[in-house]
Design an enzyme around this catalytic site. Structure first.
Site, mmCIF file in Angstrom:
data_model
loop_
_atom_site.group_PDB
_atom_site.id
_atom_site.type_symbol
_atom_site.label_atom_id
_atom_site.label_comp_id
_atom_site.label_asym_id
_atom_site.label_seq_id
_atom_site.Cartn_x
_atom_site.Cartn_y
_atom_site.Cartn_z
ATOM 1 N N PRO A 13 0.833 -1.207 0.000
ATOM 2 C CA PRO A 13 0.000 0.000 0.000
ATOM 3 C C PRO A 13 0.867 1.256 0.000
ATOM 4 C CG PRO A 13 -0.863 -1.605 1.558
ATOM 5 C CD PRO A 13 0.470 -2.124 1.106
ATOM 6 N N GLY A 16 0.977 4.302 4.474
ATOM 7 C CA GLY A 16 0.927 3.483 5.677
ATOM 8 C C GLY A 16 0.964 4.357 6.912
ATOM 9 N N LEU A 17 0.922 3.705 8.050
ATOM 10 C CA LEU A 17 0.980 4.403 9.324
ATOM 11 C C LEU A 17 2.344 4.203 9.955
ATOM 12 C CD1 LEU A 17 -0.391 5.990 11.625
ATOM 13 C CD2 LEU A 17 -1.079 3.781 12.600
ATOM 14 N N GLY A 18 3.071 5.281 10.165
ATOM 15 C CA GLY A 18 4.329 5.218 10.889
ATOM 16 C C GLY A 18 4.076 5.171 12.389
ATOM 17 N N ASP A 43 3.901 0.377 9.725
ATOM 18 C CA ASP A 43 5.358 0.366 9.796
ATOM 19 C C ASP A 43 5.814 0.367 11.253
ATOM 20 O OD1 ASP A 43 8.014 0.907 8.187
ATOM 21 O OD2 ASP A 43 8.068 2.231 9.934
ATOM 22 N N TYR A 48 11.582 0.923 18.416
ATOM 23 C CA TYR A 48 10.541 1.868 18.814
ATOM 24 C C TYR A 48 9.919 1.495 20.162
ATOM 25 C CZ TYR A 48 10.661 3.178 13.819
ATOM 26 O OH TYR A 48 11.052 3.554 12.562
ATOM 27 N N LYS A 77 11.795 -3.898 11.486
ATOM 28 C CA LYS A 77 13.190 -3.634 11.144
ATOM 29 C C LYS A 77 14.138 -4.305 12.128
ATOM 30 C CE LYS A 77 11.562 0.907 9.685
ATOM 31 N NZ LYS A 77 10.361 0.983 10.527
ATOM 32 N N HIS A 110 17.656 -1.854 9.530
ATOM 33 C CA HIS A 110 17.260 -0.500 9.923
ATOM 34 C C HIS A 110 18.310 0.555 9.565
ATOM 35 C CE1 HIS A 110 14.520 1.604 13.084
ATOM 36 N NE2 HIS A 110 14.859 2.438 12.127
#
Length: 309
Positions: A13, A16-18, A43, A48, A77, A110
């Site tokens: 897509p 996307g949503l980070g 994502d 994170y 990642k 990453h």
């Protein structure tokens, strides 16, 4: 929903949503809202430190019938401290456990940086592993095994220069499917994007709206050119910038934890900019980085120019 076809024939897509800097207690709800609004591309990254909450949100969305697993495109990642061959598979297994998934749609290296196991960010000289000791092709060979075993459906890189990708391709069996890079009107990286296209590597823009996490940094959305186009088209500056990227064939992963902003960003897919608009935004390039990579520079370990510029 618009898609970009990867060199694996999978479809990613284009929006996307980070989830970088999406805090615990916020990211669960943002994932649930995003999926209900139509987002399918999520994502993530182990560094994170919010993948367990994201995993619960995905699990609940599937369980409650908001979406099917096969409709989702979930990305994560490999962090820098897991580049050693023996650490790659355990890292993705932990990510899959956290996300409550059986496979990832895309797994990225990453950063082109190797660190000692257990280091989040390198502080001391001994926190780094020189690439002469642990070259990227060794890490990539393990990524290829994950792909061949079906643990991940595609593999790629993030923050890699054309030079680093070129060196990797020379020794790789599988060409990266994606290069995720900082990209916005002030940092357009056209030569790198063109290099990726020529090698059938899709480009994903992180920080596509700039970044609000850097004190005294420039504000992409306050740029007068962007604001004037937004006023004329009766849309928001964010929608202008996202539409500009998508019309260039670049995927975007804007981050938000607010439902109205999630809706606004997603609607950017319907915006059409004319050639004059595209040219005006193209003229804004300053090669201005929000993520400068300085924390990964260490001359003793051979990391003197992460961007090869």
């Amino acid at each position: 929903m618009k898609y970009i076809k990867l060199n694996t024939d999978a479809e990613m897509p284009i929006i996307g949503l980070g989830t970088w800097r999406s805090e615990p207690g916020e990211v669960y709800q943002s994932i649930r809202w995003a999926i209900k609004l139509g987002y399918k591309h999520i994502d993530c990254a182990s560094v994170y430190e919010n993948q367990k909450e994201i995993g619960q949100a995905i699990h609940d969305a599937i369980k409650e019938g908001d979406i099917k697993r096969e409709e989702l495109f979930v990305v994560s990642k490999l962090w820098n401290d897991s580049h050693a061959p023996e650490n790659v598979r355990p890292a993705v297994e932990q990510t899959l456990e956290d996300l409550q998934l059986d496979y990832l749609d895309l797994y990225l290296v990453h950063w082109p940086v190797a660190q000692k196991k257990g280091t989040i960010l390198p502080v001391k000289d001994e926190d780094w592993i020189p690439l002469k000791e642990l070259p990227l092709e060794l890490t990539w060979a393990e990524m290829e095994k994950l792909y061949n075993d079906g643990v991940v459906k595609a593999i790629g890189v993030s923050n890699f220069s054309a030079q680093k990708i070129g060196n990797l391709i020379e020794k790789a069996e599988i060409v990266p499917a994606v290069n995720q890079i900082e990209n916005h009107p002030l940092l357009q990286q056209n030569e790198l994007a063109e290099f990726c296209r020529k090698n059938q590597i899709a480009v994903v823009a992180y920080s596509p709206l700039g970044s609000q996490h850097h004190e005294n940094a420039k504000d992409v959305l306050e740029n007068e050119t962007v604001k004037e186009i937004a006023r004329r088209l009766k849309i928001t500056p964010a929608q202008v910038v996202l539409a500009w990227q998508m019309q260039r064939g670049i995927a975007v992963i804007p981050k938000s934890v607010h439902e109205p902003r999630l809706r606004e960003n997603f609607a950017a897919q319907t915006v059409v900019l004319d050639e004059a608009d595209m040219a005006q935004i193209a003229s804004l390039d300053e090669h201005y980085r929000f993520t400068d990579g300085k924390k990964f520079l260490n001359s003793k370990a051979g990391y003197e120019n992460i961007w090869d510029e």
